[in-house]
Motif scaffolding. Sequence first.
Motif: not given
Length: 201
Positions: A184-201
């Motif tokens: 649900g993001t519009h940029s790679r940086i936003e997607a990375l932040n979501i992934a890191k927040k939820n410990n996917w990467i």
Amino acid sequence: MTTIYIAEDQEMLNSALSAILDLEDDFEIIGNATDGQMAFQEITTLKPDIAILDIEMPNLTGLEVAQELRLNHQNIKIIILTTFARKKYFESAVASEVNAYLLKDSPTDKLVDTIHKILDGQIIYDANLVSSILTAVKNPLTAQELKIMQEFALGKNTQEIAETVFLSSGTVRNYISSILSKTGTHSRIEALNIAKKNNWI
């Protein structure tokens, strides 16, 4: 007297923990290290009652030290300190039969209380930490999407990612579009932040 060894790679925090715990009448700090390998060697030699281990240290992580201590049948109480609410870390800590798993920003009196409790045979896992792990949003990304995300986390552009993962640039762009859609993001940086927040990467 309860003997304690502290392994923490941030020297300031290491010194602070040593000074604070040494103020307790029934605690004695018998050693500390900022390196996991040194910590393991000294703990096996000194045999403290309690080993307080940071997760991320040079050479050996705190979790690796805990695993080695258990494999060597060291009868030492182990407290893991972490700033990371990561499921894989928690699972590894449980598998290594650590006696406590706490966040670094916990109050000092909580650490002192935890030491007393594990000496009495209790197992202590920080409630906030466990809650954040158990309630983390389920990862919607595929293994290939995660791989591509890890590549753009390194700052690589689409062409560089394509060369690394052996795909065409168009296919990589499609994967990135899918990643943005699923997060649900519009940029790679936003997607990375979501992934890191939820410990996917």
